[in-house]
Design a protein around this motif. Sequence first.
Motif, short mmCIF file in Angstrom:
data_model
loop_
_atom_site.label_atom_id
_atom_site.label_comp_id
_atom_site.label_asym_id
_atom_site.label_seq_id
_atom_site.Cartn_x
_atom_site.Cartn_y
_atom_site.Cartn_z
N ASN A 1 0.84 -1.20 0.00
CA ASN A 1 0.00 0.00 0.00
C ASN A 1 0.87 1.25 0.00
OD1 ASN A 1 -2.13 -1.77 0.27
ND2 ASN A 1 -2.34 -1.45 2.47
N GLU A 2 0.28 2.37 -0.38
CA GLU A 2 0.98 3.65 -0.34
C GLU A 2 1.48 3.89 1.08
OE1 GLU A 2 0.20 8.32 -1.49
OE2 GLU A 2 -1.53 7.04 -1.08
N ALA A 3 2.71 4.40 1.22
CA ALA A 3 3.28 4.60 2.55
C ALA A 3 4.32 5.73 2.52
CB ALA A 3 3.93 3.32 3.04
N TYR A 4 4.55 6.28 3.71
CA TYR A 4 5.61 7.26 3.94
C TYR A 4 6.47 6.74 5.09
CZ TYR A 4 3.30 10.73 1.01
OH TYR A 4 2.75 11.40 -0.05
N PHE A 5 7.74 7.17 5.11
CA PHE A 5 8.62 6.76 6.20
C PHE A 5 9.28 7.98 6.81
CE2 PHE A 5 11.76 7.29 2.94
CZ PHE A 5 12.93 7.62 3.60
N ILE A 6 9.64 7.83 8.08
CA ILE A 6 10.43 8.83 8.79
C ILE A 6 11.52 8.09 9.53
CG2 ILE A 6 10.44 10.65 10.54
CD1 ILE A 6 7.39 10.96 9.95
N HIS A 7 12.76 8.43 9.23
CA HIS A 7 13.93 7.81 9.84
C HIS A 7 14.56 8.87 10.75
CE1 HIS A 7 18.10 5.74 9.02
NE2 HIS A 7 17.72 5.66 10.28
N SER A 8 14.56 8.62 12.05
CA SER A 8 15.06 9.61 13.00
C SER A 8 15.97 8.95 14.03
CB SER A 8 13.89 10.31 13.69
OG SER A 8 13.10 9.38 14.39
N LYS A 9 16.66 9.80 14.77
CA LYS A 9 17.51 9.29 15.85
C LYS A 9 17.61 10.32 16.95
CE LYS A 9 22.03 10.86 14.23
NZ LYS A 9 23.40 10.50 13.96
N SER A 10 17.95 9.83 18.12
CA SER A 10 18.20 10.69 19.27
C SER A 10 19.46 11.49 18.96
CB SER A 10 18.42 9.82 20.51
OG SER A 10 18.96 10.59 21.55
N ASN A 11 19.52 12.71 19.43
CA ASN A 11 20.72 13.51 19.18
C ASN A 11 21.59 13.67 20.42
OD1 ASN A 11 19.30 15.33 20.69
ND2 ASN A 11 19.16 16.91 19.12
N SER A 12 21.49 12.70 21.33
CA SER A 12 22.29 12.77 22.56
C SER A 12 23.77 12.55 22.29
CB SER A 12 21.80 11.74 23.58
OG SER A 12 22.13 10.43 23.15
N GLY A 13 24.08 11.78 21.25
CA GLY A 13 25.48 11.47 20.95
C GLY A 13 26.03 10.33 21.78
N ASN A 14 25.21 9.74 22.63
CA ASN A 14 25.64 8.64 23.49
C ASN A 14 25.61 7.31 22.75
OD1 ASN A 14 25.87 10.43 25.65
ND2 ASN A 14 23.76 10.07 26.29
N TYR A 15 26.54 6.46 23.10
CA TYR A 15 26.53 5.10 22.56
C TYR A 15 25.24 4.42 23.00
CZ TYR A 15 27.93 0.28 21.58
OH TYR A 15 27.97 -1.00 21.10
N GLY A 16 24.57 3.77 22.07
CA GLY A 16 23.33 3.08 22.39
C GLY A 16 22.09 3.93 22.30
N GLU A 17 22.23 5.20 21.88
CA GLU A 17 21.05 6.05 21.75
C GLU A 17 20.07 5.45 20.74
OE1 GLU A 17 22.31 9.91 20.37
OE2 GLU A 17 23.05 9.12 18.49
N LEU A 18 18.85 5.92 20.75
CA LEU A 18 17.77 5.35 19.96
C LEU A 18 17.79 5.82 18.50
CD1 LEU A 18 15.13 3.65 20.10
CD2 LEU A 18 13.94 5.80 20.55
N GLU A 19 17.59 4.89 17.59
CA GLU A 19 17.35 5.19 16.19
C GLU A 19 16.01 4.52 15.84
OE1 GLU A 19 19.39 4.43 11.83
OE2 GLU A 19 20.67 4.95 13.53
N MET A 20 15.20 5.23 15.07
CA MET A 20 13.84 4.74 14.83
C MET A 20 13.43 4.98 13.37
SD MET A 20 10.65 5.95 17.07
CE MET A 20 9.21 4.98 17.25
N ILE A 21 12.72 4.01 12.83
CA ILE A 21 12.10 4.16 11.51
C ILE A 21 10.62 3.91 11.70
CG2 ILE A 21 11.90 3.25 9.17
CD1 ILE A 21 14.91 2.67 9.28
N THR A 22 9.82 4.88 11.27
CA THR A 22 8.36 4.78 11.33
C THR A 22 7.83 4.79 9.91
OG1 THR A 22 8.28 5.94 13.44
CG2 THR A 22 6.25 5.91 12.14
N ILE A 23 6.96 3.84 9.63
CA ILE A 23 6.30 3.76 8.32
C ILE A 23 4.81 3.98 8.57
CG2 ILE A 23 5.84 2.31 6.31
CD1 ILE A 23 8.51 0.82 7.20
N ILE A 24 4.22 4.88 7.81
CA ILE A 24 2.80 5.21 7.97
C ILE A 24 2.06 4.79 6.70
CG2 ILE A 24 1.14 7.05 8.46
CD1 ILE A 24 3.63 8.76 9.30
N THR A 25 0.96 4.07 6.89
CA THR A 25 0.11 3.68 5.77
C THR A 25 -1.35 3.77 6.20
OG1 THR A 25 -0.19 2.03 4.01
CG2 THR A 25 0.12 1.19 6.24
#
Length: 193
Positions: A130-154
């Motif tokens: 189906n039609e979808a959009y994505f957003i690829h983001s990450k925490s900007n703390s600079g710390n090892y192990g910080e969060l990276e996330m990909i969200t797909i919306i449909t």
Amino acid sequence: MIKKIFILVFISLLISCSEKQFTFEKYANYPVKFAKKKFVYPNDEFEIFLPLNWESKVEDYENNDEIILGIDAVSKPDNENFIYAISVQKMKPFSSKKDLKSEYDYLIQKIKQKDSFIIIDSGKTDFLINEAYFIHSKSNSGNYGELEMITIITKSSTENNYFYLNASASRTKELNKNMSMMLNCLKTFKQNN
């Protein structure tokens, strides 16, 4: 001569920095093998394959005005005690325009308002059927192990709601493998109604 060396060093640093950050497309195409199990939502609304040894849970959103239904799947802690998570949530629209592009634009604006996350990449994708959009983001703390996330919306196929498919990973030495594995799972998402 010194100017040429400076330019070469700068170009080398620029190239090495850009190689460290995988894009959504690179994660989606990164080869990884793992065992999967099929998960079918209890009312048969959707199905998805999840990593075999992950724990999954149907969430109860009875007291939530925005989330209609969803699941969370979580890995066991790795050697460094980090976990990885997949979530699928069916949500009511945030945007008053009630179309997929407006929903995506609304979420982009919300992320940009937060100081704790930066957007790496975003846009329309043919990742799902189906039609979808994505957003690829990450925490900007600079710390090892910080969060990276990909969200797909449909868009939901049955009413004016949306599915949010999320892959959340800790930025560790196993990031490429884990994010790729989760995206392989999200790609199997299928609405049954």
